[in-house]
Design an enzyme around this catalytic site. Structure first.
Site, short mmCIF file in Angstrom:
data_model
loop_
_atom_site.label_atom_id
_atom_site.label_comp_id
_atom_site.label_asym_id
_atom_site.label_seq_id
_atom_site.Cartn_x
_atom_site.Cartn_y
_atom_site.Cartn_z
N LYS A 230 2.86 34.09 -20.82
CA LYS A 230 3.66 34.78 -19.79
C LYS A 230 3.29 36.27 -19.84
CE LYS A 230 8.33 34.15 -18.13
NZ LYS A 230 8.05 33.77 -16.76
C1 PLP Z 1 4.81 30.83 -13.19
C2 PLP Z 1 6.00 30.14 -13.77
N1 PLP Z 1 5.99 28.80 -13.86
C3 PLP Z 1 7.03 28.12 -14.35
C4 PLP Z 1 8.16 28.78 -14.80
C5 PLP Z 1 9.30 27.99 -15.37
O1 PLP Z 1 9.37 28.18 -16.75
P1 PLP Z 1 10.78 28.10 -17.51
O2 PLP Z 1 11.38 26.82 -17.12
O3 PLP Z 1 10.42 28.16 -18.95
O4 PLP Z 1 11.57 29.27 -17.06
C6 PLP Z 1 8.22 30.17 -14.71
C7 PLP Z 1 9.40 30.89 -15.18
O5 PLP Z 1 9.42 31.48 -16.21
C8 PLP Z 1 7.11 30.86 -14.21
O6 PLP Z 1 7.12 32.19 -14.12
#
Ligand code: PLP
Length: 310
Positions: free
Chosen positions: A155
């Site tokens: 991230k």
């Molecule tokens: C690009 C992306 N995909 C998927 C997610 C979903 O991830 P999570 O369920 O861990 O928040 C997020 C959010 O953080 C994201 O930014």
């Protein structure tokens, strides 16, 4: 405005937590972050932080990829977050944003020979998308960035330009959210959410090799579908046209929760309303994240030492 942030190794007034305009991360996107939800349970007067440890484990992996030294153990990060949330004392849903970043005030595109720092802030945060009515999506003209460009499993702040381009294009074209394809043309994910389809009664979602963030909500939904509804999830590459023939579709994410998709590229999904499996998963998920499901209380960390009354 929230009152307190964690910055410079201490909890301090947010208004005093400032960084220099020369900070490396600001120029080159060299930071890793997380988004953790605090879900307010008004009956209990408690704020439940959802799967906080898993979020910090993911941050640790992101930092490894970006060569950022996280100065605290996972347990310490959880403890600092609980302390900060308690100091802010919100009685509504919140979002916790930890950021580990290249903090040197230095020019030069690189990851080495730079200092690292870490901060956390907390902000009130209601639903990100329309979880009731559902959302209208388009397939983006922007392709999902590849693991060999900027690894989407990390991230990384800089990576989010890809998502921002797609989201704004979708919004300016009258849609609520974008779904991005990989360079090969497989469905990857939304701008900030993972994608699930119901195809012939089975749940299908793209695999990690299709350049998705390995979502914690994605994992939660896979487990709830299996344990509570007896539905297995197939993780496999998904064709674009499968989006158009799915019985149901929904998005998952810490911000988006479980959001039904009712239309994709101006084609109705199913009958154009939230599907039955989607609604069941949504209900299970909301009970779990607010600490209302005793079976899944391990995923919920109470932030307040004593009950707060609104
Ligand atoms: C690009 C992306 N995909 C998927 C997610 C979903 O991830 P999570 O369920 O861990 O928040 C997020 C959010 O953080 C994201 O930014």
């Amino acid at each position: 405005m929230p009152d307190f942030a964690f910055f410079n190794k201490q909890i301090m007034p947010l208004s005093e937590a400032k960084i220099s305009i020369m900070t490396h991360a600001l120029h080159y996107g060299t930071a890793c972050f997380e988004g953790i939800r605090g879900n307010w349970n008004s009956e209990e007067g408690q704020m439940y932080l959802f799967r906080i440890k898993d979020h910090y484990l993911r941050l640790q992996k992101s930092c490894r990829i970006l060569k950022i030294n996280l100065p605290y153990s996972i347990d310490k990060l959880c403890q600092l977050t609980v302390e900060l949330v308690e100091r802010n004392g919100y009685q509504e849903d919140i979002y916790v944003r930890p950021v580990a970043y290249k903090s040197s005030q230095a020019l030069g595109v690189r990851l080495h020979d730079l200092e690292d720092d870490f901060f956390i802030f907390v902000t009130p945060f209601g639903p990100y998308l329309d979880i009731g009515k559902g959302v209208r999506c388009c397939v983006s003209t922007w392709r999902r960035i590849d693991d060999n460009m900027i690894p989407p499993r990390a991230k990384v702040t800089g990576l989010y330009v890809n998502s921002a381009l797609a989201k704004t294009e979708a919004w300016e074209n009258g849609f609520d959210e974008a779904i991005l394809l990989t360079q090969e043309g497989h469905v990857s994910e939304g701008s900030g959410e993972n994608v699930f389809l119901v195809l012939q009664g089975s749940l299908v979602t793209p695999p990690s090799s299709d350049n998705i963030l390995m979502g914690i909500t994605r994992d939660t939904v896979i487990k709830l579908a299996k344990n509570e509804l007896g539905i297995d999830t197939i993780e496999r590459s998904v064709d674009r046209s499968e989006l158009y023939i799915a019985e149901e579709c929904f998005l998952t994410g810490t911000a988006a929760h479980v959001t039904p998709v009712t239309e994709i590229d101006r084609r109705k999904v199913g009958d154009g309303k939230a599907g039955e499996i989607t609604k069941k998963l949504q209900q299970l998920y909301f009970d779990v994240i607010r600490g209302k499901s005793s079976k899944y209380l391990d995923w919920c960390t109470p932030a307040y030492r004593s009950r707060l009354v609104a």
